[in-house]
Design an enzyme around this catalytic site. Structure first.
Site, PDB file in Angstrom:
ATOM      1  CD  GLU A 106      -2.961  -1.295   2.178  1.00 25.18           C
ATOM      2  OE1 GLU A 106      -3.909  -2.104   2.036  1.00 25.18           O
ATOM      3  OE2 GLU A 106      -2.811  -0.595   3.198  1.00 25.18           O
ATOM      4  CD  GLU A 141      -4.410  -6.325   2.664  1.00 28.98           C
ATOM      5  OE1 GLU A 141      -3.160  -6.466   2.584  1.00 28.98           O
ATOM      6  OE2 GLU A 141      -4.955  -5.482   3.407  1.00 28.98           O
TER       7      GLU A 141
END
Length: 527
Positions: A210, A327
């Site tokens: 991320e 994810e």
């Protein structure tokens, strides 16, 4: 207006009868036990497939969060991290083995603060420590090589295709929300070399978590990230020079940002084999309206733009990289108890699997296998939550070729179809988001081949999933009316179908999920 709708319905039926081959008669009667039932038609467009998924499309994650990880005042992680998960638990072993294999991504927020205890590393190997003053709320932590050995022994025994997320923030400085400078890969490279020396098989190495786009906590520019992935590619090519199969190089493992992804792909060339992105489209776990979002077809459709855009970006680039969801837990910050870990979540989860596959996603990693409120397994007892059984049925029934489908009657029924897995015919997934309407469904095949001939009746296999007592917030799932639960030995239950005369309509009950395998549904795309 009512007359016009009825007239349109008549024309639709006439059109379908003239253009398609039906499985079951078009005059199938309503469900005699339910006067509220309506008729529907699912059209399978079978000339060619619209996508392809990996054989191990269903993927799950194991994270780094310590027990002290809390959200909204509740601590739901327990001992479910890579560092403390009980690898001797029989249910855990059996739950993974049931997939044969299961792709597992090892990573998450804290992966970028992990130090690997290789002989080249000079730092003391200490655990993560809660510290609200530092990025991500925890200090740096360490992966002991003894624990890495234990994990790999377990993965080999369980049948796991391992994806490992590397520490992409190592060596960078931080300015105004951006991580500046190149990745210091020394510790990661020594860890990769250790892994190869020990003959541990890694399916893929993923760089960072991320850090793309605006990032979470911090970000890395697309230009710098591209350079870092090129470095990782060179390391993998060098270390695995005499090793087969070579692992995939995977990036960037974050939320989709079209401009960032375009720049990254243009500048990284063919260094990455897989482009991963994360999805939490249900919002924060503290939201009390998550169930309403899950049962709202328009809300579920909202994320289609992300899949479509990424597909277009990949097709417009020079790379041959494939798209994965690296994810996705639905609701972020550990999910929502009695939603994320209950029957209701399977409507969202299976819809995501189906939708992502139609847009070319080849693998989909669920956050998490265990940990938080969104685990496929209960964090404390290891017992499967409803989504575990939904994932296992998908894995066993939905084959690699994705078919286009259209459902006629109500927007509350969502359908996805694939060529059957390791069998003839097709498998159709039905999601009924309506809480009161039963739909009796006919299957219409576009570009059907001659059906396989049988002596006697043709039978299809049906798997009807419902919540205990009709309560979609229940953590107990029923398959064809029978409760699914592990036995005293920790064995995963058999997922047995019921056999139904193929001439009869498919009955999709209110707030139910139905997988239907039709061996005789012969379409060109599956030949």
């Amino acid at each position: 207006m009512g007359y016009q709708k009825r007239l349109m319905g008549v024309f639709l039926w006439m059109y379908l009868i003239s253009c398609f081959s039906f499985i079951g008669g078009v005059n199938g009667s309503r469900n005699e036990s339910d006067s509220s039932a309506v008729k529907g038609v699912v059209v399978i467009h079978g000339k060619s497939s619209i996508g392809k998924i990996d054989n191990d499309f269903v993927c799950a994650t194991i994270d780094w969060w310590p027990p002290q990880k809390c959200d909204y005042g509740k601590c739901s992680w327990g001992h479910a991290s890579l560092l403390n998960l009980d690898l001797n638990n029989k249910i855990l072993l059996n739950a993974i083995r049931a997939f044969s294999p299961l792709k597992i991504r090892l990573g998450g927020t804290l992966q970028d603060k992990v130090i690997y205890e290789t002989k080249e590393n000079r730092q003391t190997c200490t655990p993560f420590v809660l510290n609200s003053k530092v990025m991500f709320g925890f200090s740096h932590g360490c992966l002991p090589m003894k624990r890495w050995d234990e994990l790999n022994s377990f993965f080999q025994k369980a049948g796991v295709n391992v994806i490992f997320g590397l520490n992409a923030l190592t060596g960078r400085s931080f300015k105004y929300g951006t991580a500046v400078g190149p990745w210091n890969y020394a510790n990661a490279e020594s860890f990769i070399r250790y892994t190869v020396r020990r003959n541990y098989t890694i399916h893929g190495w993923e760089l960072g978590n991320e850090l793309c786009g605006t990032g979470v906590g911090t970000r890395v520019t697309a230009d710098q990230y591209a350079n870092d992935v090129i470095v990782l590619r060179k390391i993998v090519d060098d270390v695995y020079r005499k090793v087969e199969p070579k692992p995939l190089v995977i990036a960037p493992g974050g939320f989709y940002d079209a401009n960032w992804f375009k720049e990254f792909l243009n500048k990284s060339g063919k260094s990455a084999n897989v482009v991963t992105h994360h999805i939490y489209n249900l919002g924060p776990g503290v939201d009390d309206h998550i169930t309403e979002k899950i049962l709202n077809p328009s809300y579920l459709d909202g994320v289609a733009g992300t899949f479509s855009s990424l597909k277009n970006v990949l097709q417009g680039s020079a790379t041959s990289a494939k798209a994965w969801v690296g994810e996705s837990g639905g609701a972020y910050n550990s999910g929502h108890h009695l939603v994320s870990d209950a029957f209701a979540d399977s409507f969202w989860y299976l819809d995501q699997l189906g939708m992502s596959a139609t847009y070319g996603t080849e693998s989909y990693c669920r956050q998490t296998l265990i940990g938080g409120n969104y685990g496929l397994l209960n964090t404390t007892t290891f017992m499967p939550n409803p989504d575990y059984y939904s994932a296992l049925l998908w894995h066993r029934l939905m084959g690699g070729r994705v078919l286009s489908t259209t459902f006629y009657e109500t927007k509350k029924i969502r359908t996805y179809a694939h060529c059957a897995k390791e069998s003839t015919g097709i498998t159709i997934l039905f999601l009924n988001l309506d809480n009161s309407t039963t739909v009796n469904t006919q299957v219409a095949l576009n570009f059907a081949k001659k059906p396989v001939s049988h002596v006697g009746k043709s039978l299809r296999r049906e798997y009807h999933l419902t919540a205990k007592d009709g309560n979609i917030h229940s953590q107990t799932m029923l398959l064809n009316g029978n409760i699914l639960s592990v036995n005293s030995d920790g064995a995963i239950p058999q997922l047995n179908p019921i056999y139904v005369d193929s001439s009869k309509p498919i009955i999709v009950g209110p707030l139910s999920i139905v997988f239907v395998h039709i061996p005789d549904a012969a379409v060109l795309a599956c030949s």
